[in-house]
Scaffold this active site. Sequence first.
Site, short mmCIF file in Angstrom:
data_model
loop_
_atom_site.label_atom_id
_atom_site.label_comp_id
_atom_site.label_asym_id
_atom_site.label_seq_id
_atom_site.Cartn_x
_atom_site.Cartn_y
_atom_site.Cartn_z
N HIS A 150 6.21 -26.72 59.12
CA HIS A 150 7.34 -27.21 59.53
C HIS A 150 7.43 -28.04 60.81
O HIS A 150 7.60 -29.21 60.79
CB HIS A 150 8.50 -26.55 59.63
CG HIS A 150 9.28 -26.09 58.32
ND1 HIS A 150 9.43 -26.92 57.09
CD2 HIS A 150 9.51 -25.01 57.54
CE1 HIS A 150 9.89 -26.35 56.26
NE2 HIS A 150 9.89 -25.11 56.41
N ARG A 177 -4.30 -37.63 42.06
CA ARG A 177 -5.33 -36.68 41.69
C ARG A 177 -4.58 -35.47 40.93
O ARG A 177 -3.59 -35.16 41.50
CB ARG A 177 -6.24 -36.44 42.85
CG ARG A 177 -6.76 -37.41 43.66
CD ARG A 177 -7.44 -37.03 44.82
NE ARG A 177 -8.06 -38.23 45.65
CZ ARG A 177 -7.31 -38.87 46.63
NH1 ARG A 177 -6.11 -38.22 47.06
NH2 ARG A 177 -7.78 -39.74 47.21
N ARG A 202 -5.12 -39.67 37.28
CA ARG A 202 -6.35 -39.46 36.99
C ARG A 202 -6.60 -37.97 36.15
O ARG A 202 -6.00 -37.10 36.71
CB ARG A 202 -7.21 -39.57 38.00
CG ARG A 202 -8.82 -39.32 37.79
CD ARG A 202 -9.63 -39.50 39.17
NE ARG A 202 -9.64 -38.42 39.77
CZ ARG A 202 -9.97 -38.22 40.97
NH1 ARG A 202 -10.52 -39.18 41.47
NH2 ARG A 202 -9.75 -37.14 41.78
N GLU A 235 -16.73 -45.76 38.64
CA GLU A 235 -17.52 -45.13 39.95
C GLU A 235 -19.16 -44.72 39.50
O GLU A 235 -19.57 -43.82 40.45
CB GLU A 235 -16.58 -43.80 40.26
CG GLU A 235 -16.27 -42.96 39.28
CD GLU A 235 -15.56 -41.80 39.58
OE1 GLU A 235 -15.28 -41.60 40.89
OE2 GLU A 235 -14.69 -41.32 38.53
N ASN A 282 -15.86 -44.27 46.67
CA ASN A 282 -16.64 -43.00 47.41
C ASN A 282 -17.76 -42.75 46.61
O ASN A 282 -18.98 -42.62 46.83
CB ASN A 282 -15.66 -41.91 47.52
CG ASN A 282 -14.66 -42.52 48.46
OD1 ASN A 282 -14.55 -43.60 48.83
ND2 ASN A 282 -13.65 -41.47 48.73
N ARG A 335 -23.42 -38.03 50.97
CA ARG A 335 -22.86 -38.29 52.32
C ARG A 335 -22.58 -37.04 53.11
O ARG A 335 -22.39 -36.96 54.07
CB ARG A 335 -21.65 -39.20 52.15
CG ARG A 335 -20.52 -38.73 51.47
CD ARG A 335 -19.37 -39.45 51.52
NE ARG A 335 -18.15 -39.12 50.83
CZ ARG A 335 -17.10 -39.60 51.03
NH1 ARG A 335 -16.59 -40.28 51.80
NH2 ARG A 335 -16.01 -39.27 49.97
N CYS A 359 -9.50 -47.82 44.33
CA CYS A 359 -8.77 -46.41 44.74
C CYS A 359 -9.60 -45.85 45.96
O CYS A 359 -9.31 -44.70 46.20
CB CYS A 359 -8.18 -45.58 43.94
SG CYS A 359 -9.51 -45.00 42.77
#
Lengths: 87, 569
Positions: free
Chosen positions: B186, B293, B329, B429, B452, B463, B500
């Site tokens: 919070h 997602r 997705r 992708e 990505n 990566r 995206c």
Amino acid sequence: MVSKMTKIVNPMGMHMRPAGMFAQEMMKFNSDVMLVFNDKEINAKSIMNLMAACLKCGSELEVRCNGADEEAALNKAIELIESGLGE
Amino acid sequence: MLKGTGASAGVGIGHALVVKEQVLDFSGVKFSGEAEEKQRLSAAAEQVSERLQAMATSMTEKVGAHAAEILSGQIMMLSDPFMMGQMEEQIAAGNTAEAAVDTVCQSFIAMFRSMEDEMMRQRATDIGDLRARLLKQLMGLDDIDLAQVPAGTVIIAKDFTPSMTVGISRENVVGIITEIGGRTSHSAILARALEIPAVLGIEGVADTIQNGDAIAMDGELGHVYVNPDERTLGDYKKRQEEFEQQRQMLKAYLNQPTVNADGTKVALYANIGKPEDAQAALEKGAEGIGLFRTEFLFMDRDSLPSEEEQMNAYRQVSALFAGKEVIIRTLDVGGDKEIPYLNMKKEENPFLGHRAIRYCLDTPETYMVQLRALLRAGADHKNIKIMLPLVTGLEEIRAAKAMLEKAKKELAAEGLPFDADAEVGIMIETPAASQIADLLAQEAAFFSIGTNDLTQYTLAVDRGNPDVAPLYTHFHPAVLRSIRHVIHAARNAGIPVGMCGEAAADPALIPLLLAWGLDEFSVSASAVLATRRTISLWSAQEADDVQAEAMALSSVKGIQGYLNSMIKK
């Protein structure tokens, strides 16, 4: 006494916001309102009791109302739960 | 330098005020009879409730209704017949009102602390806060009033309780540092709403930092300097200025259309990971959801989410974005995203393995639940689009669509409402999907380029592996050509194409994407305004000149250097 089975449908379950809203709505009735979940009785007018019960999305429970306006209380309770408790 | 969790972005420079918790010792209070103690309790509860109500009102005005909910929660606790009943029972048993409040609150705190659900565990803080309020009210102690602290104060505390947050104003408090709390606590949410930089979770900080110490802090990186040297201080002052300028400048882009310098419109959407993120995306000016997602629904639990549960989560976002597109997705499991109860096999090479659409098509009993939930969730607003991850061939799209048709038949037979016209598109992708984009466009209603994965698969670079991570870059000509190829294929086929991945928010890449004709940019909520601004700075002609120049270059270094030098400030 009147009672009915129902199910929690809002994804986050009975957390603070829905519990507070539900308790406030139930306090408007004179009848006692209890939720029965996993054999435990939960006072539906108590935000603490509602939160502590760990009602998650998909939890099946029974609503029991007892008192002068028990029909109206039961209808309201079921309507609120099944519409996703305002979420 | 001390390091904690960066919980609210911004640079704070000022002097420390260490807020110690007040000792609430009520051992000297004498029992003055049941009736009297009950009267004291109910009077205190009423006064605290009134004050909370006033705070909630002022907070709603200052930072919005959402932040004030913490306080409304406490107000509702005070009117809880069950909790107040327990306190009265304590009094009836011969305890003072103070002891009754303490005993009952502590038992609730212990109970909530032991809960599995993180959101419920946080309620323990609220009850602790309420306990302190009631005790202070009963004992006639003053609240720490943070509204009265001098300008330039950095608050240092063990925990940042909701009540402390309320008294705070941006005029006086320039930073918040605590020992406990994370990004989703919070305190963090409130600090962000108030736009006060905050660093949380630095162990022992309330003891190591002294009142009056000079502080320079970065609420994004989570860095805190105590009594910094001249150079550090100068550096932080400069960054503070830049940050504030940036924040003010971007505010002008809220509630504005996303257009280039010629006035041509493009779509600017947000990526989200949870239904709760949708609100923030909307507030930041997102015009739709470009990537929702769905993995979150499947994580941190022991069994598959039911159709109802999934449907409710999707419907929540659909309702919030009614009249706007919501691209969801389907489950992208496998690779680095593991879900224990699915019992997926350990793989030698998970990124080349049984993941995403491959896994889903092979476990139709699981996939069907999600597809049905998606179709049903779109029944009201007809704005949900279904996106398939990691597609490499036409057969996968056809197989998924066949399942959707089956799901529609089932739903129709069961008499359940659903969106029969929900569009099905794909993520681009993999190099395979990029190469045959023209073929995939026959079956896909839209493309969304996931930079990505596309970068990592195109360059064969993991990566996450530090030895090769420097090779991972979307400025590699192979990646850029691939993106260009996909956009052109989509345009030739007459279907919309979005992006995206992180690249969509890269100001160095945006002119290229605009020049090639990308229809939709989907970025994280925090990047929406900056992306809208960048897009607004480019005319079609300028963007095209830059892309021609960049694509004529042959090395990563050359391209990256050139594009970075062309970024418009």
